[in-house]
Design an enzyme around this catalytic site. Structure first.
Site, PDB file in Angstrom:
ATOM      1  CB  ALA A 128     -67.568  13.573 -44.177  1.00  0.00           C
ATOM      2  NE  ARG A 173     -71.181   4.977 -47.434  1.00  0.00           N
ATOM      3  CZ  ARG A 173     -71.158   6.192 -46.887  1.00  0.00           C
ATOM      4  NH1 ARG A 173     -70.182   6.562 -46.107  1.00  0.00           N
ATOM      5  NH2 ARG A 173     -72.118   7.059 -47.140  1.00  0.00           N
ATOM      6  CG  ASP A 210     -60.876  12.295 -62.951  1.00  0.00           C
ATOM      7  OD1 ASP A 210     -62.038  12.223 -63.385  1.00  0.00           O
ATOM      8  OD2 ASP A 210     -60.264  13.373 -62.839  1.00  0.00           O
ATOM      9  N   GLY A 229     -69.786  11.527 -39.401  1.00  0.00           N
ATOM     10  CA  GLY A 229     -68.588  11.171 -38.665  1.00  0.00           C
ATOM     11  C   GLY A 229     -67.950   9.895 -39.153  1.00  0.00           C
ATOM     12  CE  LYS A 240     -61.089  16.177 -60.605  1.00  0.00           C
ATOM     13  NZ  LYS A 240     -61.826  15.360 -61.549  1.00  0.00           N
ATOM     14  CG  HIS A 262     -74.186  10.054 -50.086  1.00  0.00           C
ATOM     15  ND1 HIS A 262     -73.835  11.368 -49.852  1.00  0.00           N
ATOM     16  CD2 HIS A 262     -73.823   9.374 -48.973  1.00  0.00           C
ATOM     17  CE1 HIS A 262     -73.297  11.474 -48.646  1.00  0.00           C
ATOM     18  NE2 HIS A 262     -73.259  10.275 -48.104  1.00  0.00           N
ATOM     19  CB  SER A 287     -55.450  16.555 -51.692  1.00  0.00           C
ATOM     20  OG  SER A 287     -56.373  17.360 -52.401  1.00  0.00           O
ATOM     21  N   GLY A 288     -58.054  14.115 -50.601  1.00  0.00           N
ATOM     22  CA  GLY A 288     -59.079  13.921 -49.572  1.00  0.00           C
ATOM     23  C   GLY A 288     -58.448  13.160 -48.412  1.00  0.00           C
ATOM     24  NE  ARG A 311     -76.543   6.740 -45.589  1.00  0.00           N
ATOM     25  CZ  ARG A 311     -75.354   7.225 -45.525  1.00  0.00           C
ATOM     26  NH1 ARG A 311     -74.511   7.024 -46.499  1.00  0.00           N
ATOM     27  NH2 ARG A 311     -74.976   7.942 -44.492  1.00  0.00           N
ATOM     28  CG  HIS A 370     -77.748  10.719 -47.717  1.00  0.00           C
ATOM     29  ND1 HIS A 370     -78.811  11.221 -47.015  1.00  0.00           N
ATOM     30  CD2 HIS A 370     -76.809  10.421 -46.798  1.00  0.00           C
ATOM     31  CE1 HIS A 370     -78.516  11.232 -45.730  1.00  0.00           C
ATOM     32  NE2 HIS A 370     -77.299  10.744 -45.570  1.00  0.00           N
ATOM     33  CD  GLU A 411     -74.026   8.309 -38.919  1.00  0.00           C
ATOM     34  OE1 GLU A 411     -73.523   7.444 -39.650  1.00  0.00           O
ATOM     35  OE2 GLU A 411     -73.739   9.511 -38.991  1.00  0.00           O
ATOM     36  CB  ALA A 444     -57.915   8.042 -49.317  1.00  0.00           C
TER      37      ALA A 444
HETATM   38  C1  LIG Z   1     -71.978  15.379 -48.234  1.00  0.00           C
HETATM   39  C2  LIG Z   1     -71.236  14.132 -47.846  1.00  0.00           C
HETATM   40  C3  LIG Z   1     -71.297  13.662 -46.540  1.00  0.00           C
HETATM   41  C4  LIG Z   1     -70.611  12.504 -46.185  1.00  0.00           C
HETATM   42  N1  LIG Z   1     -70.632  12.094 -44.872  1.00  0.00           N
HETATM   43  C5  LIG Z   1     -69.876  11.027 -44.510  1.00  0.00           C
HETATM   44  C6  LIG Z   1     -69.770  10.658 -43.147  1.00  0.00           C
HETATM   45  O1  LIG Z   1     -70.331  11.289 -42.267  1.00  0.00           O
HETATM   46  N2  LIG Z   1     -69.012   9.576 -42.835  1.00  0.00           N
HETATM   47  C7  LIG Z   1     -68.346   8.841 -43.783  1.00  0.00           C
HETATM   48  O2  LIG Z   1     -67.664   7.861 -43.428  1.00  0.00           O
HETATM   49  N3  LIG Z   1     -68.423   9.196 -45.074  1.00  0.00           N
HETATM   50  C8  LIG Z   1     -69.149  10.264 -45.459  1.00  0.00           C
HETATM   51  N4  LIG Z   1     -69.210  10.626 -46.773  1.00  0.00           N
HETATM   52  C9  LIG Z   1     -68.386   9.886 -47.746  1.00  0.00           C
HETATM   53  C10 LIG Z   1     -66.924  10.300 -47.550  1.00  0.00           C
HETATM   54  O3  LIG Z   1     -66.862  11.678 -47.306  1.00  0.00           O
HETATM   55  C11 LIG Z   1     -66.099   9.962 -48.762  1.00  0.00           C
HETATM   56  O4  LIG Z   1     -66.298   8.618 -49.142  1.00  0.00           O
HETATM   57  C12 LIG Z   1     -64.625  10.161 -48.459  1.00  0.00           C
HETATM   58  O5  LIG Z   1     -64.401  11.462 -47.973  1.00  0.00           O
HETATM   59  C13 LIG Z   1     -63.803   9.915 -49.713  1.00  0.00           C
HETATM   60  O6  LIG Z   1     -62.487  10.295 -49.448  1.00  0.00           O
HETATM   61  P1  LIG Z   1     -61.411  10.132 -50.580  1.00  0.00           P
HETATM   62  O7  LIG Z   1     -60.135  10.608 -50.016  1.00  0.00           O
HETATM   63  O8  LIG Z   1     -61.471   8.774 -51.141  1.00  0.00           O
HETATM   64  O9  LIG Z   1     -61.938  11.099 -51.767  1.00  0.00           O
HETATM   65  P2  LIG Z   1     -62.275  12.667 -51.805  1.00  0.00           P
HETATM   66  O10 LIG Z   1     -62.326  13.255 -50.461  1.00  0.00           O
HETATM   67  O11 LIG Z   1     -63.464  12.824 -52.658  1.00  0.00           O
HETATM   68  O12 LIG Z   1     -61.002  13.265 -52.549  1.00  0.00           O
HETATM   69  C14 LIG Z   1     -60.730  12.950 -53.900  1.00  0.00           C
HETATM   70  C15 LIG Z   1     -59.535  13.775 -54.341  1.00  0.00           C
HETATM   71  O13 LIG Z   1     -59.049  13.338 -55.595  1.00  0.00           O
HETATM   72  C16 LIG Z   1     -58.782  14.470 -56.425  1.00  0.00           C
HETATM   73  N5  LIG Z   1     -58.815  14.025 -57.833  1.00  0.00           N
HETATM   74  C17 LIG Z   1     -59.823  13.370 -58.460  1.00  0.00           C
HETATM   75  N6  LIG Z   1     -59.450  13.090 -59.725  1.00  0.00           N
HETATM   76  C18 LIG Z   1     -58.182  13.570 -59.902  1.00  0.00           C
HETATM   77  C19 LIG Z   1     -57.260  13.591 -60.986  1.00  0.00           C
HETATM   78  N7  LIG Z   1     -57.531  13.070 -62.191  1.00  0.00           N
HETATM   79  N8  LIG Z   1     -56.049  14.180 -60.800  1.00  0.00           N
HETATM   80  C20 LIG Z   1     -55.738  14.753 -59.608  1.00  0.00           C
HETATM   81  N9  LIG Z   1     -56.590  14.769 -58.548  1.00  0.00           N
HETATM   82  C21 LIG Z   1     -57.786  14.175 -58.694  1.00  0.00           C
HETATM   83  C22 LIG Z   1     -59.860  15.458 -56.028  1.00  0.00           C
HETATM   84  O14 LIG Z   1     -59.539  16.758 -56.451  1.00  0.00           O
HETATM   85  C23 LIG Z   1     -59.841  15.259 -54.498  1.00  0.00           C
HETATM   86  O15 LIG Z   1     -58.768  15.980 -53.933  1.00  0.00           O
HETATM   87  C24 LIG Z   1     -69.881  11.783 -47.157  1.00  0.00           C
HETATM   88  C25 LIG Z   1     -69.827  12.249 -48.475  1.00  0.00           C
HETATM   89  C26 LIG Z   1     -70.499  13.415 -48.821  1.00  0.00           C
HETATM   90  C27 LIG Z   1     -70.414  13.900 -50.233  1.00  0.00           C
END
Ligand SMILES: Cc1cc2nc3c(=O)[nH]c(=O)nc-3n(C[C@H](O)[C@H](O)[C@H](O)COP(=O)(O)OP(=O)(O)OC[C@H]3O[C@@H](n4cnc5c(N)ncnc54)[C@H](O)[C@@H]3O)c2cc1C
Length: 525
Positions: free
Chosen positions: A44, A369, A206, A47, A33, A334, A11-12, A273, A227, A111, A14
């Protein structure tokens, strides 16, 4: 077994964005989870990149992304990323993400390694939080079903097609099976593998482990981004000091106050980076210190407090006024460039299985990246996942999938894990020992020797994995698998490229302009 058209794991950005598009096509279940907002997305800061400025174009964004990827980007995927960016960020605006504006126009920041200002941000440096809050509020207002504290533990496959997913209710300990037509892994990266990390503790690889165990190829695992500037204060958890701080004029100094970056590369603080992170490590070694400093004291205090309110507040709450004092920083783990191998529609090699966001390897990041391209990748390829499922649904059948994807213009070599003799004595397997091993041996600066040692220890640990009884034991299993994938890939790649740096092979080699894909030897398919 309850049945849905779509099951989305995670629930990020994506997972939530895909769910909001998919609900127009059929029933949707999100499994996550932790709580809905436990994810990396909400952290993040900088941006989301989009080529919407007057001086910008998709072509320029394409060139910058390809240059950062150091010869390993899939050009077609990058073309899609940059051509479809404007439409997808417009969707985020329509959904209500409050991007910062000035005189009615979206404000754009520059950036590192972007040739023009191109980063859209919200709340100054709280972009991810605004995205997560907005999308989860939208999800709550629809008929999308969300199961929190529910951990996906196995992909159910029958006759080469996805049938559903097995999941653990982390609160009751019970196991359930859920059926679906389309299963989308949106589980994020693997940042929790390392001792120092900016990542949330839910980010444990996972999705990669689930896909690997189902027989899907896992690609480019040696490419992991560290990072350069993460707050290093005693007793304070690592906190990211955004790239955008250097973009606005922040300067790096060693503990003696000397500005060192121009000695390493003409682009200085605005270089890529990996170069900045390695330069900091060398400088820390030279000065026998565990940190360097980021200096913004020459910038107008108002710029700092309005552009970086979160960073300013966080540091102030820990006794540091960054408008007046230097910020102690060091690199930390990171972002994962590699992951579940998918095509330009986010589809993996099993019919009905998709991956999106950080867990997927679409090929847009290559070996490194470009900052702020990951949120963008999540929405651009997330949208394509749903478009692809619409095509499949309207054609009435899932195509047979070839078990090997081409991965763009660069050839791929496929591998199984080599057999490794177990070591007679190793430290016991637990999370701190694993994280220290990865930081010390598979971190920012690697060598054949350190990687071989890590791979042997990991192979030994793989023989004594804890039984899967709860979330921590399940996560530890996955982390060890992802660690092995990373160490073995890094050992195979006898060169330095992008974020992967080896002291014994410090140059890149044309022979290695290819991807490394691992598969499970005993996969069912
Ligand atoms: C501090 C920080 C700053 C950042 N800044 C930037 C930025 O400025 N710009 C940018 O483009 N990117 C940035 N990034 C990277 C970016 O935030 C991530 O790549 C992006 O948010 C990933 O999104 P996602 O939906 O793939 O995963 P996530 O947002 O990590 O979500 C993953 C989800 O999967 C769930 N999950 C995992 N395993 C399981 C399982 N087995 N069963 C059920 N649920 C599960 C988790 O609980 C979570 O809800 C940053 C990252 C960090 C850590």
């Amino acid at each position: 077994m309850n049945h849905y058209d779509y099951i989305i794991v995670g629930s990020g950005i994506a997972g939530l964005y895909i769910a909001l598009l998919a609900i127009n096509q059929g029933s949707v279940l999100i499994l996550t989870k932790g709580s809905i907002d436990d994810c990396n997305t909400k952290y993040a800061q900088g941006g989301i990149a989009a080529p919407i400025g007057r001086a910008d174009s998709p072509e320029l964004h394409f060139k910058d992304t390809m240059a950062a990827g150091d010869g390993l980007c899939d050009a077609e995927a990058v073309r899609i990323l940059t051509d479809e960016a404007a439409e997808c960020v417009a969707d985020l605006i329509t959904l209500g993400v409050p991007f910062d504006t000035l005189n009615g126009e979206i404000t754009l920041t520059r950036e590192a390694a972007h040739s023009v200002p191109r980063i859209m941000h919200a709340g100054g440096d709280t972009t991810g939080e605004h995205i997560e809050v907005t999308l989860s509020r939208e999800v709550r207002s629809t008929s999308i079903k969300v199961l929190e504290h529910c951990l996906a533990s196995e992909i159910l496959v029958e006759d080469g097609k996805v049938k559903g997913v097995k999941a653990l209710d982390c609160r009751t300990g019970s196991m359930e099976e859920y059926g679906c037509k389309f299963l989308i892994l949106a589980t994020g990266g693997i940042g929790h593998l390392f001792k120092y990390t900016t990542n949330s503790d839910v980010v444990t690889g996972d999705g990669i482990a689930l896909a690997f165990e189902a027989g899907v190829g896992i690609s480019d695992m040696e490419f992991f981004q560290f990072h350069p500037t993460v707050l290093r204060l005693p007793g304070v958890a690592p906190f990211l000091i955004s790239e955008a701080v250097r973009g606005e004029g922040g300067i790096l100094r060693n503990v003696e106050g000397y500005r060192f970056m121009p000695d390493y590369i003409p682009e200085a603080e605005l270089s890529q980076r990996d170069i900045v992170a390695r330069s900091i490590v060398y400088e820390m070694k030279k000065t026998h210190s565990d940190r360097v400093f980021l200096d913004v004291t020459h910038l107008p205090p108002r710029l700092i407090t309005t552009r970086f309110p979160q960073i300013y507040r966080f540091c102030r709450d820990h006794g540091l006024d960054i408008t007046k004092g230097l910020i102690p920083v060091a690199p930390a783990a990171h972002y994962l460039m590699g992951g579940v191998q998918v095509d330009n529609w986010g589809e993996a090699t099993i019919s009905g299985l998709f991956a999106a966001g950080e867990t997927a390897c679409t090929g847009v990041h290559g070996a490194n990246r470009l900052a702020s391209n990951s949120l963008l990748e999540s929405v651009v390829f997330g949208k394509r996942v749903v478009q692809r499922t619409e095509m499949i649904a309207s054609s009435g059948h899932c195509e047979e999938r070839d078990s090997h994807l081409p991965l763009g213009t660069n050839p791929a070599i496929s591998h199984f894990f080599p057999d490794r003799e177990p070591l007679p004595t190793v430290l016991p397997l637990n999370l701190p020992n694993l994280q220290s091993l990865m930081w010390d041996k598979v971190g920012i600066i690697r060598s054949g020797e350190s990687l071989k040692e890590a791979a042997s220890i990991l192979a030994t640990w793989q023989r004594s994995l804890p039984q899967f009884i709860d979330r921590p034991s399940y996560e530890l299993n996955n982390l060890v698998l992802c660690a092995r994938l990373m160490a073995e890939a890094a050992l195979l790649r006898e060169e330095s490229r992008g974020a992967h740096f080896r002291t014994d092979f410090p140059q890149s080699s044309p022979e290695w302009q290819r991807h490394i894909v691992f598969r499970e030897k005993h996969a069912a398919r």
